[in-house]
Design an enzyme around this catalytic site. Structure first.
Site, short mmCIF file in Angstrom:
data_model
loop_
_atom_site.label_atom_id
_atom_site.label_comp_id
_atom_site.label_asym_id
_atom_site.label_seq_id
_atom_site.Cartn_x
_atom_site.Cartn_y
_atom_site.Cartn_z
N SER A 130 0.85 -1.19 0.00
CA SER A 130 0.00 0.00 0.00
C SER A 130 0.89 1.24 0.00
O SER A 130 1.70 1.41 -0.91
CB SER A 130 -0.96 -0.02 1.19
OG SER A 130 -1.92 1.01 1.08
N THR A 131 0.80 2.11 1.00
CA THR A 131 1.55 3.36 1.02
C THR A 131 3.05 3.11 0.87
O THR A 131 3.65 2.36 1.64
CB THR A 131 1.30 4.12 2.33
OG1 THR A 131 -0.10 4.20 2.55
CG2 THR A 131 1.89 5.52 2.27
N HIS A 134 -2.55 -1.03 -3.56
CA HIS A 134 -3.68 -0.12 -3.42
C HIS A 134 -3.43 1.13 -4.27
O HIS A 134 -2.47 1.86 -4.04
CB HIS A 134 -3.86 0.29 -1.95
CG HIS A 134 -4.16 -0.88 -1.06
ND1 HIS A 134 -3.81 -0.89 0.28
CD2 HIS A 134 -4.77 -2.07 -1.29
CE1 HIS A 134 -4.20 -2.04 0.82
NE2 HIS A 134 -4.78 -2.77 -0.11
N MET A 167 0.02 1.15 5.25
CA MET A 167 -0.73 1.39 6.49
C MET A 167 -1.82 0.35 6.66
O MET A 167 -2.38 -0.15 5.68
CB MET A 167 -1.36 2.80 6.43
CG MET A 167 -2.23 3.15 7.63
SD MET A 167 -1.30 3.17 9.20
CE MET A 167 -0.48 4.75 9.09
N ASP A 217 -4.24 -4.85 5.89
CA ASP A 217 -4.65 -5.64 4.72
C ASP A 217 -3.52 -6.56 4.28
O ASP A 217 -2.39 -6.13 4.10
CB ASP A 217 -5.05 -4.70 3.57
CG ASP A 217 -5.70 -5.46 2.41
OD1 ASP A 217 -6.38 -6.47 2.68
OD2 ASP A 217 -5.53 -5.03 1.25
#
Length: 342
Positions: A161-162, A187, A281, A284
C-alpha cells in the site's frame, strides 16, 4: 494531541479554498498555509514548517515533480500528490512523494467533498506517520542467482500500500524471465494501475500487465490487479493458474484487497507459493499471508528499517504470518533462494 499541520499547493484558487474549508472541519487537521506555485510553497515551508504537503503536479513556474526533486534533499517532508490521470504521478513517487490521489472534477461539489473527506484526509493522516528517511534511498541489490530448474508450477504473490509503488519496483526489477508467475495487489486508484504496469514492463526484465480475468499466471510474467471495484483472485485451471477479477465490496477498506488475493493463493496454490508483504498502512494482507503460511507457502515481510509505513508488514509479523523479515534490498534475492529450494 497536536493537529497535523498541512500546506496545500495548487494553482486553482477554487480548489485550494475547497480543500481548506473541508480539511479544517477535521479536528486532527490544521491547514496552515496555501500556495499557488512552488516558489510560494518553498517560502511557506520555511515559515510554517508543515507536517504534510499536498501537491498538484501541473503548476506554474515549475512542475510539481521538479519541485519535489529540488525540495526533498533540503526539506524532507511527507507529500501527498493530487494528480489527474497521468503516469507523471509515478515520477512524483520516484522523486519522493509518499502517496497520491486522483484529482476529481471541481464541477461536481458533492463528489469533491466526498473525495476530500474519504480519500484525501486518510492519505494525509497516513503520510504524517511516514518514515521520510526511507524515501528516495538508493537500493543496492545483488543480482539473484538464476533458478536451478523450471518452476512453472509456483506462484509469487505480492501485496503493498503506502510507499508500495517504489517498493514493488525495487523487488520486481530484481526478477528475471525465469521467475515463476507473479501476482500483485497495490492499493491504487482506477486508471493508474494500467499505467503503473506499463512502466514496470518498460523498466524491468519481466513482462508486466494490468490483470484481466482469464490471464494465465506464467513464468516471467507479472499481473497487477486493476484499481477500482474489483478483487483479484488466483484460481487453478487445468493444472495451471489463472486470475479472476470480479467486482466485490471493499475488504479492510480496500478493493482490490491484498487479503483477498493471498487467501485465494492459499486455497488454490498452497505450498507452491511465496507470499511477500511490503510497506503500507493498516493490516490488509496480514491474515491472508497467515493463511498462505498455514497452507505451507513460504512468506516474506519487509522490515521496519526500510518501510515508508511499517503497518501491513508489522501486523503480519505480529500474527506469525512472516517467516522471513527482510530489508527491501534483500527481498528479490531471498525470493530466488526460497524458490531454488522448492
Amino acid at each position: 494531541m497536536r493537529a497535523i499541520r498541512v500546506l496545500i499547493v495548487d494553482d486553482s484558487i477554487v480548489f485550494r479554498e475547497l480543500l481548506v474549508q473541508n480539511l479544517n472541519k477535521d479536528p486532527a487537521i490544521e491547514v496552515v498555509a496555501t500556495a499557488k506555485d512552488p516558489f510560494e510553497a518553498r517560502d511557506a515551508i520555511l515559515k510554517y514548517k508543515p507536517d504534510v504537503m499536498t501537491l498538484d503536479i501541473e503548476l506554474p513556474r515549475m512542475s510539481g515533480i521538479e519541485f519535489l526533486r529540488k525540495l526533498m534533499p533540503q526539506y524532507p517532508i511527507p507529500v501527498v500528490v493530487i494528480s489527474a490521470l497521468s503516469d507523471k504521478v509515478f515520477d512524483a513517487m520516484n522523486a519522493g512523494a509518499v502517496d497520491f490521489v486522483a484529482k476529481p472534477s471541481i464541477s461536481n461539489r458533492g463528489q469533491l467533498v466526498d473525495f476530500i473527506r474519504n480519500e484525501l484526509l486518510v492519505k494525509i493522516k497516513i503520510a504524517s506517520t511516514a518514515k521520510i528517511s526511507n524515501i528516495k534511498r538508493k537500493v543496492m541489490m545483488q543480482e539473484p542467482k538464476p533458478l536451478n530448474a523450471q518452476k512453472n508450477n509456483l506462484v509469487v504473490a505480492i501485496g503493498a500500500s503506502t510507499g508500495g509503488t517504489e517498493a514493488i519496483f525495487d523487488v520486481v526489477k530484481g526478477f528475471g524471465p525465469d521467475i515463476p508467475g507473479v501476482v500483485i495487489v497495490q492499493h491504487m486508484p482506477p486508471g493508474f494501475t494500467a499505467m503503473y504496469a506499463k512502466r514496470l514492463d518498460n523498466e524491468c526484465r519481466v513482462r508486466v500487465k494490468e490483470a484481466q480475468t482469464g490471464d494465465y499466471v506464467r513464468q516471467g510474467h507479472v499481473l497487477v490487479a486493476p484499481g477500482g471495484d474489483q478483487h483479484m483472485r488466483v484460481v487453478k485451471v487445468n493444472g495451471g493458474y489463472q486470475v479472476e477479477c470480479r467486482k466485490g465490496p471493499r475488504v479492510n477498506g480496500h478493493c482490490p484487497s491484498v487479503d483477498v488475493l493471498f487467501d485465494s493463493v492459499a486455497k488454490s496454490v498452497g505450498k507452491d507459493a511465496v507470499g511477500i508483504i511490503l510497506t503500507g498502512m493498516g493490516g490488509d494482507g496480514a491474515k491472508g499471508l497467515l493463511a498462505m503460511r498455514k497452507a505451507g507457502a513460504r512468506t516474506i515481510g519487509q522490515d521496519e528499517s526500510t518501510c515508508i509505513v511499517y503497518g501491513m508488514p508489522k501486523v503480519a509479523y505480529d500474527l506469525g504470518a512472516v517467516e522471513y523479515q527482510m530489508k527491501l534490498s534483500d527481498i528479490a534475492e531471498k525470493t530466488y533462494s526460497i524458490l531454488n529450494k522448492m
